[in-house]
Design an enzyme around this catalytic site. Structure first.
Site, PDB file in Angstrom:
ATOM      1  N   GLU A  64       0.810  -1.214   0.000  1.00 38.15           N
ATOM      2  CA  GLU A  64       0.000   0.000   0.000  1.00 38.15           C
ATOM      3  C   GLU A  64       0.845   1.267   0.000  1.00 38.15           C
ATOM      4  O   GLU A  64       0.518   2.254  -0.666  1.00 38.15           O
ATOM      5  CB  GLU A  64      -0.952   0.003   1.200  1.00 38.15           C
ATOM      6  CG  GLU A  64      -2.089  -0.999   1.108  1.00 38.15           C
ATOM      7  CD  GLU A  64      -1.714  -2.409   1.513  1.00 38.15           C
ATOM      8  OE1 GLU A  64      -2.574  -3.302   1.442  1.00 38.15           O
ATOM      9  OE2 GLU A  64      -0.538  -2.622   1.894  1.00 38.15           O
ATOM     10  N   ASP A  89      -9.208  -0.475   7.026  1.00 38.96           N
ATOM     11  CA  ASP A  89      -8.426  -0.939   8.170  1.00 38.96           C
ATOM     12  C   ASP A  89      -6.930  -1.002   7.857  1.00 38.96           C
ATOM     13  O   ASP A  89      -6.102  -0.955   8.766  1.00 38.96           O
ATOM     14  CB  ASP A  89      -8.893  -2.331   8.597  1.00 38.96           C
ATOM     15  CG  ASP A  89     -10.394  -2.458   8.643  1.00 38.96           C
ATOM     16  OD1 ASP A  89     -10.954  -2.593   9.732  1.00 38.96           O
ATOM     17  OD2 ASP A  89     -11.019  -2.427   7.563  1.00 38.96           O
ATOM     18  N   HIS A 133     -10.928  -5.940   9.606  1.00 37.55           N
ATOM     19  CA  HIS A 133     -11.554  -5.799   8.289  1.00 37.55           C
ATOM     20  C   HIS A 133     -12.990  -5.271   8.381  1.00 37.55           C
ATOM     21  O   HIS A 133     -13.767  -5.468   7.455  1.00 37.55           O
ATOM     22  CB  HIS A 133     -11.586  -7.144   7.557  1.00 37.55           C
ATOM     23  CG  HIS A 133     -10.248  -7.706   7.219  1.00 37.55           C
ATOM     24  ND1 HIS A 133      -9.443  -8.312   8.146  1.00 37.55           N
ATOM     25  CD2 HIS A 133      -9.579  -7.747   6.043  1.00 37.55           C
ATOM     26  CE1 HIS A 133      -8.331  -8.723   7.560  1.00 37.55           C
ATOM     27  NE2 HIS A 133      -8.387  -8.386   6.283  1.00 37.55           N
TER      28      HIS A 133
END
Length: 337
Positions: A64, A89, A133
């Protein structure tokens, strides 16, 4: 102009907005994990790689920090990236890129560097996906200056606000709720399908919507909690209580006037959120009303949100912590006493 309307799920409304903007502007492209052939785990990029190819719809490694950083660099050079953080999250592994770079570079450059990018991310619980999540984290992003933060709750708004977000010259955090995507492998709710014009259109960022008018109490919600509030209003109607429901839609900018005008009419306020109770969205709305319309109130402000615990894996416990229509209706009834 005549419009052609069809019934679309939330994910198809989002994908259509992105496709139309990619057709309109060659600088728009998409990147993220599984956004290509898979079409995004929540369907937000469904069909795009077939239309635009793998040079404009880029599947990335599971990193990410790397792909959000790459999107920031592309935006700084004049591109208009749409980058997906699969679950909100996961922000923890890339918050340096999001907040120290995406949000701050336009300010720290004195406005000379614009970052016209969209960071879209899936939010929300209800599927026993456990504590890593299932969060919404609206307030976490809204608290940090430099980014627009939006959370549409209907297919119509998902398309219109995505189009507006792509065209905006500011970085936009676009939060879509998993339940409202209308995917076949998830629990189906009727609110995930709605009438959507085929033609491109925009819904302004920063404008709340009164989804149900009422006279006795104002219920302010966001995304799934707007729909729960609307269901609560129907329960309350059978008890002779008229509830006005406001869908915030946009946390940053926040439409204070719509909230204040409603409270000045109803004189009571309930704020409901799928984020955590403390230091969050419900606190902000309550503070605004206390500062600017306190003497209009005939009862204390009531807040409903997730208790300050990680989202439980147990389905029964998860249902217990997330507000629902009956809990909202019960809170309003107590407020009316």
């Amino acid at each position: 102009m005549q419009t052609t309307k069809r019934m679309l799920t939330g994910n198809k409304a989002m994908a259509e907005a992105i496709a139309q903007e990619m057709e309109r502007n060659p600088n728009v492209f998409v990147m993220g994990e599984d956004v290509g052939k898979y079409g995004g785990i929540f369907g937000a990029t469904q069909g795009l790689i077939d239309k635009f190819g793998d040079q404009r719809v880029l599947d990335t490694p599971i990193s990410e920090t790397a792909f959000i950083g790459a999107a920031i660099g592309a935006a700084a050079e004049g591109m208009r990236p749409i980058v997906e953080l699969m679950f909100v999250d996961f922000f923890g592994v890339c918050m340096d890129q999001i907040y120290n770079h995406m949000a701050k570079i336009p300010y720290m450059s004195g406005g000379s560097v614009k970052l016209p990018m969209v960071l879209m991310t899936g939010v929300g619980g209800g599927y026993s996906d456990a504590a890593q999540h299932s969060q919404t984290l609206y307030a976490t992003f809204a608290h940090l200056p430099g980014m627009r933060v939006v959370a549409p709750s209907t297919p119509y708004d998902l398309k219109g606000m995505m189009t507006a977000a792509i065209r905006d010259d500011n970085p936009v955090v676009f939060m879509f709720h998993k339940t409202l995507q209308g995917l076949g492998w998830m629990d189906q709710v009727e609110e995930s399908v709605g009438e959507v014009p085929e033609e491109p259109y925009t819904v302004p960022l920063g404008k709340a919507k009164v989804v149900r008018e009422g006279t006795d109490v104002t219920i302010v919600g966001i995304q799934m909690m707007t729909h729960q509030a609307t269901a609560a209003a129907k329960i309350l109607e059978n008890q002779g209580i008229s509830a006005e429901v406001i869908d915030i839609r946009s946390l940053v900018p926040l439409d204070k006037e719509t909230i204040l005008n409603s409270v000045r009419k109803t004189h009571r306020l309930v704020v409901v959120d799928e984020d955590y109770l403390s230091y969050g969205f419900t606190s902000e709305i309550a503070a605004i009303v206390a500062e600017e319309a306190l003497y209009e109130l005939e009862a204390p402000i009531k807040r409903l949100a997730i208790p300050d615990v990680p989202i439980p894996y147990s389905r029964d416990l998860e249902k217990y912590v997330i507000p629902n229509a009956q809990k909202i209706a019960d809170a309003v009834v107590k407020l009316m006493d």
